[in-house]
Motif scaffolding. Structure first.
Motif, PDB file in Angstrom:
ATOM      1  N   SER A 331      37.309  43.057  34.395  1.00 50.75           N
ATOM      2  CA  SER A 331      36.954  43.222  32.984  1.00 50.75           C
ATOM      3  C   SER A 331      37.844  42.368  32.096  1.00 50.75           C
ATOM      4  O   SER A 331      39.061  42.555  32.073  1.00 50.75           O
ATOM      5  N   SER A 332      37.240  41.428  31.424  1.00 55.94           N
ATOM      6  CA  SER A 332      37.928  40.492  30.518  1.00 55.94           C
ATOM      7  C   SER A 332      39.015  39.679  31.217  1.00 55.94           C
ATOM      8  O   SER A 332      39.925  39.172  30.564  1.00 55.94           O
ATOM      9  N   LYS A 333      38.931  39.593  32.517  1.00 55.00           N
ATOM     10  CA  LYS A 333      39.943  38.837  33.272  1.00 55.00           C
ATOM     11  C   LYS A 333      39.261  37.702  34.060  1.00 55.00           C
ATOM     12  O   LYS A 333      38.079  37.463  33.908  1.00 55.00           O
ATOM     13  N   ASN A 334      40.056  37.073  34.930  1.00 53.80           N
ATOM     14  CA  ASN A 334      39.532  35.925  35.687  1.00 53.80           C
ATOM     15  C   ASN A 334      39.197  36.341  37.114  1.00 53.80           C
ATOM     16  O   ASN A 334      40.061  36.853  37.832  1.00 53.80           O
ATOM     17  N   THR A 352      29.665  38.073  35.551  1.00 56.74           N
ATOM     18  CA  THR A 352      29.634  37.206  34.359  1.00 56.74           C
ATOM     19  C   THR A 352      29.586  38.016  33.067  1.00 56.74           C
ATOM     20  O   THR A 352      30.067  37.567  32.042  1.00 56.74           O
ATOM     21  N   LYS A 354      31.085  40.799  32.621  1.00 57.18           N
ATOM     22  CA  LYS A 354      32.308  41.602  32.445  1.00 57.18           C
ATOM     23  C   LYS A 354      33.559  40.735  32.314  1.00 57.18           C
ATOM     24  O   LYS A 354      34.462  41.061  31.566  1.00 57.18           O
ATOM     25  N   ALA A 355      33.603  39.644  33.101  1.00 54.49           N
ATOM     26  CA  ALA A 355      34.862  38.912  33.240  1.00 54.49           C
ATOM     27  C   ALA A 355      35.015  37.841  32.171  1.00 54.49           C
ATOM     28  O   ALA A 355      34.036  37.375  31.579  1.00 54.49           O
ATOM     29  N   HIS A 356      36.259  37.430  31.967  1.00 56.44           N
ATOM     30  CA  HIS A 356      36.518  36.313  31.062  1.00 56.44           C
ATOM     31  C   HIS A 356      36.018  35.015  31.720  1.00 56.44           C
ATOM     32  O   HIS A 356      35.382  34.187  31.084  1.00 56.44           O
ATOM     33  N   SER A 357      36.326  34.864  33.016  1.00 55.27           N
ATOM     34  CA  SER A 357      35.818  33.688  33.729  1.00 55.27           C
ATOM     35  C   SER A 357      35.424  34.069  35.151  1.00 55.27           C
ATOM     36  O   SER A 357      36.003  34.976  35.738  1.00 55.27           O
ATOM     37  N   ARG A 388      27.509  30.508  32.804  1.00 53.60           N
ATOM     38  CA  ARG A 388      28.941  30.211  32.737  1.00 53.60           C
ATOM     39  C   ARG A 388      29.745  30.510  34.003  1.00 53.60           C
ATOM     40  O   ARG A 388      30.918  30.816  33.949  1.00 53.60           O
ATOM     41  N   ASP A 421      42.706  37.072  38.570  1.00 54.50           N
ATOM     42  CA  ASP A 421      43.225  38.441  38.563  1.00 54.50           C
ATOM     43  C   ASP A 421      42.592  39.259  39.676  1.00 54.50           C
ATOM     44  O   ASP A 421      43.115  40.286  40.075  1.00 54.50           O
TER      45      ASP A 421
END
Ligand SMILES: Cc1cc2nc3c(=O)[nH]c(=O)nc-3n(C[C@H](O)[C@H](O)[C@H](O)COP(=O)(O)OP(=O)(O)OC[C@H]3O[C@@H](n4cnc5c(N)ncnc54)[C@H](O)[C@@H]3O)c2cc1C
Ligand code: FES
Length: 605
Positions: A331-334, A352, A354-357, A388, A421
């Motif tokens: 969540s919001s991480k890589n 895609t 949930k995550a930053h990348s 992305r 992460d």
């Protein structure tokens, strides 16, 4: 069939159904008649909760009276070979006309709830448009998988040119098994360390074997063991609905196993099998005698062998806990996914949102190249990039770097360093058969258990099924194949059970699989290994296509996106034993949907 009810009874509910307007009727007609394909959003943003990934949790029938009788249409409204959804007043039914007879049954596939009217009707059965399960129109029984239950079957009568459907409350509201499950009668002389049937593995193959035994009247002790902490669950959901709770994906509740006397030993590992004395030896030293044995241990995911492979937050997705934890950590991480496999790509798609990348690292040049071919692989890759996901192709991981024990970076052989992460490994799996090495059971050089068409190993009374086996595939001239997919595991489990009971049943099925990403499904039937050409129809860029995989002059497999129910149609042709010639398919493609389709209907040469 198609005639009258055995004994006319007073009608409690009688509903005159107003036929839907023209447009709607068109939409609800079967593809055998005038189907309109499902409409999908092609270039939209990710929508993970694909309609077909929801389990059916609610019975589709509401406010049901003891007996429901409805006049559903005029006899002329349905031609031979057509299906239609009709209203019973308390929910819908699927009405079918074949060879002048009418049949009625449940309209939703018990697997994930597909509208069967959009499926394929062919010679006495309906094949689901989504993942290929088949149901007999005469009985509603499930004949091919996935899914565990059969369809409710209703009575049909014709009176004054009108078609009536009659259904009892029980038929509408009870989840239907093919046959009534037998009761276990051997528990009175209970010996804890002795069972009649021992099933090692509680995946799809193990569960279907146990259920089939009970459905076929087997009334002796059945013990199933699993290394898992849980009762059998829907494993394919782990990478498609990653934050599902266990109870949303459990295949059968606890009471089911209790009621049907199927004992499940969780967190239990079999360490060896002594086939001479018919004893399974568990890891903790416990021993159990068996009479018949099913080995359905599936496979074990391959691990990375690079430096740092033991750092925290690196996962294989094997359990609901793995899947839930990955979503939380991403969540919001890589997130970095190693391996553009089915599992890897589904996880990448899911994360895609949930995550930053999300990055995918893969040895090959194009994802799925071997399985779907280069063009389909490229089209899928583009869809991921548009959503992305960043690809690092033709490279592999050289190191996993940590900070305070937790993953921080993934270093690639190309020299690139990715912030990470959480990392998911999807680089394949090997059969979980190591414990059988000294057993005398025939294992091939890759570790697969070798079985015949009845799922028998070389040892009498020992059967094997699912991801852990190679078996002769009739469709490909009995070539020994390993097909590690959900539908096949179900079918193997069923065949093994029937042959434990000496039914002498050989496996006859068309492999069918699917993958779901960004709210779209890619379906596949047949066995395309070794294909030498691909014939396309549709538009790959728009992800609306069908791909026919050919070898020499024959179609050996088919894949499609947004083109339902073509894969189910082709699967039915293959199941009938008819070969599909490459040149017929080329003709069809050249002339679009108006081309010669006799190869699909069997009416041509
Ligand atoms: C994340 C994920 C997504 C998937 N998605 C799809 C999909 O979309 N479509 C599709 O067709 N297929 C999919 N598959 C593949 C599908 O899940 C498998 O083909 C299927 O689960 C195989 O069933 P099985 O019964 O052979 O083995 P499994 O389901 O793997 O079960 C094996 C069982 O054996 C037990 N076991 C293993 N060794 C031992 C031992 N020594 N002692 C005791 N018990 C043991 C395990 O604990 C487990 O209970 C997916 C798989 C995964 C992991
Ligand atoms: S919904 Fe019918 S087979 Fe999956």
């Amino acid at each position: 069939m198609g005639g009258c009810f055995s004994k006319p009874k007073p009608v409690e509910v009688k509903i005159e159904v107003v036929l839907p307007e023209k447009e709607r009727a068109k939409e609800e007609m079967s593809p055998n008649g005038k189907a309109s394909p499902l409409v999908y959003k092609v270039n939209g943003t990710a929508r993970h909760y694909h309609l077909e990934e929801h389990p059916i949790t609610i019975n589709p029938y509401q406010n049901v009276k003891d007996v429901v009788e409805a006049s559903v249409c005029h006899v002329k409204d349905l031609e031979n070979g057509q299906m239609r959804e009709v209203d019973l007043g308390c929910g819908k039914a699927l009405l079918i006309k074949e060879n002048g007879d009418y049949y009625a049954m449940g309209h939703k596939c018990p697997h994930y709830g597909a509208p069967l009217v959009k499926g394929v009707l062919s010679k006495g059965r309906v094949r689901c448009p989504w993942h290929g399960a088949c149901f007999s129109i005469g009985t509603g029984d499930i004949e091919d998988f996935p899914g565990l239950d059969s369809l409710p079957k209703f009575q049909v009568k014709i009176e004054k040119e009108k078609v009536y459907i009659r259904a009892s409350k029980q038929a509408l509201l009870t989840q239907r098994r093919t046959k009534v499950m037998a009761k276990c009668i051997s528990l009175s002389n209970y010996n804890i360390s002795s069972t009649n049937v021992l099933i090692i593995g509680a995946g799809a193959a193990g569960l279907v074997c146990a259920e089939t035994l009970r459905q076929e009247g087997f009334s002796d002790r059945i013990v199933m063991c699993t290394m898992d902490r849980h009762l059998p669950y829907d494993r394919p959901k782990l990478s498609k609905s990653m934050d599902s709770h266990l109870d949303q994906i459990t295949l059968r509740p606890k009471e089911f196993f209790r009621t049907n006397d199927i004992e499940v030993l969780t967190e239990t590992q079999v360490a060896a099998v002594d086939i001479k004395n018919k004893i399974a030896v568990f890891k903790d030293g416990f021993k159990m005698d068996y009479n018949k044995l099913l080995i359905a241990t599936g496979n074990t995911p391959k691990a990375l062998s690079c430096k740092g492979k033991e750092v925290e937050n690196v996962f294989n997705i094997r359990t609901p806990e793995d899947a839930n934890r990955v979503v939380k950590l991403a969540s919001s991480k890589n997130a970095v996914i190693v391996g553009a496999s089915f599992l890897g790509m589904e996880v990448a798609a899911y994360l895609t949102e949930k995550a930053h990348s999300v990055s995918v690292v893969e040895l090959e040049e194009v994802p799925f190249k071997k399985f779907f071919g280069e063009k389909v692989g490229q089209a899928l890759m583009k869809m991921f990039e548009n959503n992305r996901v960043k690809f690092y192709m033709q490279t592999e991981v050289s190191e996993l770097r940590e900070q305070e024990g937790k993953l921080k970076e993934v270093v690639l052989k190309s020299g690139k360093v990715l912030r990470a992460d959480v990392c998911v490994i999807g680089i394949g799996a090997s059969p979980a058969t190591g414990f059988l090495k000294q057993s005398g059971i025939n294992i091939d050089s890759k570790g697969f258990i070798v079985v015949n068409k009845m799922m028998q190993t070389n040892i009498p009374g020992v059967f094997a099924a699912g991801d852990a086996v190679t078996f002769p595939l009739a469709l490909r001239n009995n070539k020994k194949v390993n097909i590690p997919h959900w539908q096949m595991a179900h079918m193997h489990g069923r065949i093994a059970a029937l042959n434990m009971l000496a039914h002498g049943t050989e496996i006859s099925t068309v492999p069918y699989l699917w993958t779901a990403v960004f709210g779209k499904s890619l379906r596949y039937a047949g066995h395309g290994e070794g294909f030498d050409d691909v014939v396309f129809q549709g538009d790959l860029d728009e992800l609306k296509f069908v791909a026919f995989y050919t070898k020499n002059e024959e179609v050996i497999a088919v894949a499609s996106m947004n083109y339902d129910p073509i894969v189910s149609k082709v699967a039915e042709v293959m199941a009938s034993g008819r070969a599909i010639r490459k040149r017929d398919v080329e003709l069809f493609v050249r002339h679009g949907k108006t081309g010669d389709m006799s190869w699909l209907t069997g009416k041509g040469s």
